[in-house]
Motif scaffolding. Structure first.
Motif, PDB file in Angstrom:
ATOM      1  N   GLY A  80       0.790  -1.220   0.000  1.00 45.85           N
ATOM      2  CA  GLY A  80       0.000   0.000   0.000  1.00 45.85           C
ATOM      3  C   GLY A  80       0.826   1.276   0.000  1.00 45.85           C
ATOM      4  N   LEU A  81       2.078   1.148   0.415  1.00 47.05           N
ATOM      5  CA  LEU A  81       2.885   2.356   0.570  1.00 47.05           C
ATOM      6  C   LEU A  81       3.945   2.530  -0.513  1.00 47.05           C
ATOM      7  CD1 LEU A  81       3.392   2.316   4.420  1.00 47.05           C
ATOM      8  CD2 LEU A  81       2.084   3.963   3.105  1.00 47.05           C
ATOM      9  N   ARG A  82       4.120   1.480  -1.310  1.00 40.69           N
ATOM     10  CA  ARG A  82       5.226   1.528  -2.262  1.00 40.69           C
ATOM     11  C   ARG A  82       5.156   2.697  -3.248  1.00 40.69           C
ATOM     12  NH1 ARG A  82       9.371  -1.772  -2.041  1.00 40.69           N
ATOM     13  NH2 ARG A  82       8.260  -3.351  -0.850  1.00 40.69           N
ATOM     14  N   PRO A  83       3.965   3.043  -3.745  1.00 38.67           N
ATOM     15  CA  PRO A  83       3.934   4.174  -4.682  1.00 38.67           C
ATOM     16  C   PRO A  83       4.503   5.447  -4.064  1.00 38.67           C
ATOM     17  CG  PRO A  83       1.805   3.062  -4.638  1.00 38.67           C
ATOM     18  CD  PRO A  83       2.632   2.443  -3.548  1.00 38.67           C
ATOM     19  N   LEU A  84       4.332   5.586  -2.767  1.00 39.76           N
ATOM     20  CA  LEU A  84       4.833   6.791  -2.110  1.00 39.76           C
ATOM     21  C   LEU A  84       6.285   6.646  -1.667  1.00 39.76           C
ATOM     22  CD1 LEU A  84       4.316   9.570  -0.828  1.00 39.76           C
ATOM     23  CD2 LEU A  84       3.553   8.390   1.220  1.00 39.76           C
ATOM     24  N   LEU A  85       6.599   5.494  -1.093  1.00 36.47           N
ATOM     25  CA  LEU A  85       7.883   5.362  -0.401  1.00 36.47           C
ATOM     26  C   LEU A  85       8.987   4.719  -1.228  1.00 36.47           C
ATOM     27  CD1 LEU A  85       6.632   4.213   3.116  1.00 36.47           C
ATOM     28  CD2 LEU A  85       7.101   6.523   2.319  1.00 36.47           C
ATOM     29  N   GLY A  86       8.647   4.190  -2.395  1.00 39.26           N
ATOM     30  CA  GLY A  86       9.664   3.587  -3.253  1.00 39.26           C
ATOM     31  C   GLY A  86      10.460   2.546  -2.486  1.00 39.26           C
ATOM     32  N   ASN A  87      11.772   2.719  -2.458  1.00 35.36           N
ATOM     33  CA  ASN A  87      12.653   1.753  -1.810  1.00 35.36           C
ATOM     34  C   ASN A  87      13.162   2.278  -0.481  1.00 35.36           C
ATOM     35  OD1 ASN A  87      13.137  -0.736  -2.708  1.00 35.36           O
ATOM     36  ND2 ASN A  87      14.631  -0.130  -4.258  1.00 35.36           N
ATOM     37  N   SER A  88      12.303   2.911   0.277  1.00 36.71           N
ATOM     38  CA  SER A  88      12.791   3.536   1.501  1.00 36.71           C
ATOM     39  C   SER A  88      13.140   2.490   2.557  1.00 36.71           C
ATOM     40  CB  SER A  88      11.735   4.478   2.068  1.00 36.71           C
ATOM     41  OG  SER A  88      11.020   3.806   3.059  1.00 36.71           O
ATOM     42  N   VAL A  89      13.887   2.899   3.541  1.00 38.30           N
ATOM     43  CA  VAL A  89      14.361   2.022   4.624  1.00 38.30           C
ATOM     44  C   VAL A  89      13.206   1.301   5.342  1.00 38.30           C
ATOM     45  CG1 VAL A  89      14.320   3.895   6.336  1.00 38.30           C
ATOM     46  CG2 VAL A  89      15.905   1.998   6.649  1.00 38.30           C
ATOM     47  N   PHE A  90      12.032   1.861   5.272  1.00 36.51           N
ATOM     48  CA  PHE A  90      10.872   1.268   5.933  1.00 36.51           C
ATOM     49  C   PHE A  90      10.448  -0.031   5.237  1.00 36.51           C
ATOM     50  CE2 PHE A  90       6.341   1.113   7.106  1.00 36.51           C
ATOM     51  CZ  PHE A  90       6.436   1.356   8.465  1.00 36.51           C
ATOM     52  N   LEU A  91      10.761  -0.133   3.948  1.00 32.50           N
ATOM     53  CA  LEU A  91      10.248  -1.260   3.166  1.00 32.50           C
ATOM     54  C   LEU A  91      11.298  -2.278   2.748  1.00 32.50           C
ATOM     55  CD1 LEU A  91       7.793   0.655   0.766  1.00 32.50           C
ATOM     56  CD2 LEU A  91       7.250  -0.553   2.882  1.00 32.50           C
ATOM     57  N   THR A  92      12.579  -1.903   2.777  1.00 32.41           N
ATOM     58  CA  THR A  92      13.592  -2.824   2.261  1.00 32.41           C
ATOM     59  C   THR A  92      13.949  -3.895   3.294  1.00 32.41           C
ATOM     60  OG1 THR A  92      15.243  -1.220   2.985  1.00 32.41           O
ATOM     61  CG2 THR A  92      14.646  -1.198   0.646  1.00 32.41           C
ATOM     62  N   ASN A  93      14.669  -4.895   2.842  1.00 30.15           N
ATOM     63  CA  ASN A  93      15.112  -5.987   3.708  1.00 30.15           C
ATOM     64  C   ASN A  93      16.566  -6.326   3.389  1.00 30.15           C
ATOM     65  OD1 ASN A  93      12.889  -6.893   5.395  1.00 30.15           O
ATOM     66  ND2 ASN A  93      11.840  -7.483   3.509  1.00 30.15           N
ATOM     67  N   GLY A  94      17.165  -7.158   4.238  1.00 22.55           N
ATOM     68  CA  GLY A  94      18.475  -7.736   3.936  1.00 22.55           C
ATOM     69  C   GLY A  94      19.577  -6.701   3.804  1.00 22.55           C
ATOM     70  N   ALA A  95      20.497  -6.960   2.857  1.00 25.59           N
ATOM     71  CA  ALA A  95      21.698  -6.131   2.722  1.00 25.59           C
ATOM     72  C   ALA A  95      21.350  -4.684   2.347  1.00 25.59           C
ATOM     73  CB  ALA A  95      22.624  -6.740   1.673  1.00 25.59           C
ATOM     74  N   GLU A  96      20.336  -4.524   1.516  1.00 23.05           N
ATOM     75  CA  GLU A  96      19.935  -3.178   1.090  1.00 23.05           C
ATOM     76  C   GLU A  96      19.464  -2.352   2.296  1.00 23.05           C
ATOM     77  OE1 GLU A  96      20.252  -1.436  -1.325  1.00 23.05           O
ATOM     78  OE2 GLU A  96      18.660   0.063  -1.367  1.00 23.05           O
ATOM     79  N   TRP A  97      18.660  -2.981   3.137  1.00 22.96           N
ATOM     80  CA  TRP A  97      18.176  -2.302   4.336  1.00 22.96           C
ATOM     81  C   TRP A  97      19.341  -1.964   5.288  1.00 22.96           C
ATOM     82  CZ3 TRP A  97      18.555  -4.624   9.233  1.00 22.96           C
ATOM     83  CH2 TRP A  97      18.039  -3.840  10.267  1.00 22.96           C
ATOM     84  N   GLN A  98      20.262  -2.917   5.450  1.00 21.80           N
ATOM     85  CA  GLN A  98      21.412  -2.680   6.347  1.00 21.80           C
ATOM     86  C   GLN A  98      22.228  -1.480   5.873  1.00 21.80           C
ATOM     87  OE1 GLN A  98      22.993  -6.706   6.170  1.00 21.80           O
ATOM     88  NE2 GLN A  98      22.764  -6.926   8.381  1.00 21.80           N
ATOM     89  N   ARG A  99      22.441  -1.393   4.556  1.00 24.16           N
ATOM     90  CA  ARG A  99      23.222  -0.277   4.012  1.00 24.16           C
ATOM     91  C   ARG A  99      22.506   1.045   4.313  1.00 24.16           C
ATOM     92  NH1 ARG A  99      23.151   2.930  -0.559  1.00 24.16           N
ATOM     93  NH2 ARG A  99      21.241   1.936  -1.274  1.00 24.16           N
ATOM     94  N   GLN A 100      21.197   1.066   4.122  1.00 25.06           N
ATOM     95  CA  GLN A 100      20.453   2.316   4.364  1.00 25.06           C
ATOM     96  C   GLN A 100      20.533   2.729   5.831  1.00 25.06           C
ATOM     97  OE1 GLN A 100      16.598   1.346   2.747  1.00 25.06           O
ATOM     98  NE2 GLN A 100      17.217   1.835   0.667  1.00 25.06           N
ATOM     99  N   ARG A 101      20.422   1.755   6.731  1.00 26.02           N
ATOM    100  CA  ARG A 101      20.506   2.096   8.161  1.00 26.02           C
ATOM    101  C   ARG A 101      21.894   2.623   8.532  1.00 26.02           C
ATOM    102  NH1 ARG A 101      15.879   1.068  11.861  1.00 26.02           N
ATOM    103  NH2 ARG A 101      17.407   1.659  13.411  1.00 26.02           N
ATOM    104  N   ARG A 102      22.932   2.098   7.879  1.00 22.93           N
ATOM    105  CA  ARG A 102      24.287   2.588   8.200  1.00 22.93           C
ATOM    106  C   ARG A 102      24.414   4.078   7.891  1.00 22.93           C
ATOM    107  NH1 ARG A 102      26.055  -2.435   5.838  1.00 22.93           N
ATOM    108  NH2 ARG A 102      26.666  -1.428   3.890  1.00 22.93           N
ATOM    109  N   ILE A 103      23.701   4.529   6.865  1.00 17.91           N
ATOM    110  CA  ILE A 103      23.797   5.942   6.494  1.00 17.91           C
ATOM    111  C   ILE A 103      22.851   6.813   7.337  1.00 17.91           C
ATOM    112  CG2 ILE A 103      23.455   7.592   4.591  1.00 17.91           C
ATOM    113  CD1 ILE A 103      24.308   5.367   2.664  1.00 17.91           C
ATOM    114  N   ILE A 104      21.676   6.279   7.648  1.00 13.72           N
ATOM    115  CA  ILE A 104      20.659   7.091   8.340  1.00 13.72           C
ATOM    116  C   ILE A 104      20.921   7.185   9.853  1.00 13.72           C
ATOM    117  CG2 ILE A 104      18.215   7.127   9.008  1.00 13.72           C
ATOM    118  CD1 ILE A 104      17.649   5.901   6.215  1.00 13.72           C
TER     119      ILE A 104
END
Ligand code: HEM
Length: 451
Positions: free
Chosen positions: A78-102
């Motif tokens: 329901g949120l993907r059109p708005l949030l794209g690939n934001s940290v709230f929706l990603t998983n795994g390595a991609e999510w870990q990378r985003q958290r390291r920056i945020i």
């Protein structure tokens, strides 16, 4: 007075009726037994879901083996059109990378640097409310005030602009339109449809998402130029946009930053607004606690350290997050067969963690439905606080803004009650309903007057 709680449904209802109830509200669609069960299973023809209330099972999923229980895709739909690939929706390595920056932008020390912007937003909220009152006060819908205040906090801390800024106003109004068109975040996780069932978005949902993203793009592009020119203010946006991933040395691309800003606006303002609205209602219905918060509020000022002294206000805010957790439920998915409470759980089952039920669990909490901020200083309150209290989730995927929200909530509450008295209005008891966050069906109406 026992704070309002949604009516529950009978234990057994047809699937059809469940879906219908669900469309109204995720909380009243649930049976009463969830307040005393350790685990509950929901079967549908297409998938199974399990609600977990047993503290050690919640711990397994959120803290001990979080990578085995990624966020369910159904939630993001329901949120993907708005949030794209934001940290709230990603998983795994991609999510870990985003958290390291945020994450570094929200660390304790940085919070102190963010505080002056929060303080300005709190003063503005106070003045805005004062402007609505005639002599003798007025009846005010405080959720709306809280939304305005929380959005202002986010704009000021993230981009150093107040909500009166034209672009900020536009983003704020578009977010409201988006929420109206896409009201129930978690619906997709429970609705018994097969995974391949296409998820249609209403056309206005997509259009609102596109408009919001293009507004945010204007903000991030302007900021990128300012960073390059060395003229950018040192706010959260600059911090996040200039932080390099310690592992790869890369910063977020401009497009990635749009996704992240979208979630900060959404996660950061809807939730805080919900909590502040309910806190005001709880204090209106418990005047003895309101007086204590008001007295404490005299000590709050532009100095960050003054907030950490507001012990009573913090207990009141924690108690509000217990009774009305803004994010009432979270959903994870199994990636392999599991065994919980001696039950075999298949792969791809939905694991539902429900702050709403856990926080009111009758076998864990003393006086589970009562408003009692003093509980946090008792043995039971302390144990439950550690084991059965997850308003910000827990573990590595814990809310990035938890520390931020605790400062913001306590500050706003203390400052508003220092200057205003709130009282309940007969026949206007708010009815909690879970949409994107826990809100009152017809808003929260209180009588507000200058103290
Ligand atoms: C009272 C206020 C707030 C509450 C109760 C709250 C609660 C939560 C919860 C429960 C989650 C986890 C959701 C899930 O795992 O499904 C979450 C995630 C998140 N929150 Fe908050 N939040 C609040 C305020 C904020 C603020 C102020 C910000 C940012 C400024 C923020 C940013 C985020 C982000 C970025 C995530 C995603 C984290 C991740 O998945 O790694 N939140 N929040």
């Amino acid at each position: 007075m026992i704070p309002p709680k949604p009516a529950t449904r009978p234990d057994r209802v047809s699937l059809w009726r469940y879906v219908k109830l669900f469309r109204q509200d995720i909380l009243s669609a649930q049976p009463a037994r969830l307040y005393r069960a350790w685990m509950a299973e929901f079967r549908s023809p297409f998938f199974r879901s399990y609600l977990l209330n047993q503290p050690d099972l919640v711990k397994t999923v959120l803290k001990e083996r979080p990578m085995d229980f990624p966020k369910s895709d159904r939630i993001g739909a329901g949120l993907r059109p708005l949030l794209g690939n934001s940290v709230f929706l990603t998983n795994g390595a991609e999510w870990q990378r985003q958290r390291r920056i945020i994450d570094p932008a929200f660390e304790g020390g940085r919070l102190r640097e963010t505080y002056p912007a929060m303080w300005q937003a709190a003063l503005a909220a106070r003045d805005r409310l004062a402007g609505q009152l005639g002599t003798g006060g007025a009846e005010v819908e405080v959720e709306e005030q809280a939304s305005h205040a929380a959005a202002d906090v986010i704009f000021r801390t993230l981009f150093s602009i107040p909500i009166e800024d034209a672009l900020a106003q536009e983003v704020f109004h578009e977010f409201r339109a988006y929420q109206r068109s896409q009201p129930i975040l978690n619906l997709a996780a429970f609705i018994p449809g097969p995974r391949w069932m296409p998820r249609f978005f209403r056309r206005d949902t997509r259009a609102a998402a596109t408009r919001i993203r293009s507004l945010i793009t204007q903000l991030t592009e302007a900021r990128q130029k300012a960073i390059a020119a060395g003229t950018a203010p040192d706010d959260l946006a600059t911090k996040i946009m200039t932080t390099r991933d310690p592992e790869t040395g890369q910063t977020f691309s401009a497009a990635e930053m749009v996704d992240q800003v979208a979630i900060f606006f959404l996660a950061g303002h809807e939730t805080s607004a919900s909590a502040l609205g309910w806190a005001l209602f709880l204090l209106a219905s418990h005047p003895e606690w309101q007086d204590r918060v008001a007295a404490e509020g005299r000590a709050v000022n532009a100095d960050f350290a003054s907030v950490s002294k507001l012990r009573v206000t913090r207990d009141v805010f924690r108690e509000t997050l217990r009774l009305y957790p803004p994010v009432p439920m979270m959903v994870r998915e199994t990636t392999r067969p599991e065994r919980f409470r001696d039950r075999a759980i298949p792969r791809a089952a939905q694991m539902v963690l429900s702050p709403w039920h856990l926080h009111r669990h009758t076998r864990l909490w003393d006086n589970p439905d009562g408003f009692d901020p003093a509980r946090w200083q008792t043995e039971n309150g302390r144990i439950c606080g550690r084991e059965a209290y997850i308003p910000f989730s827990a573990g590595p995927r814990v809310c990035t803004g938890a520390g931020f929200a605790m400062v913001e909530g306590v500050l706003l509450l203390a400052l508003l009650l220092r200057d205003f008295r709130v009282t309940t209005i007969t026949n206007r008891t708010p009815i909690p309903e879970a949409h994107l966050t826990v809100r009152a069906r017809d808003g929260i109406w209180l009588r507000v007057e200058e103290r």
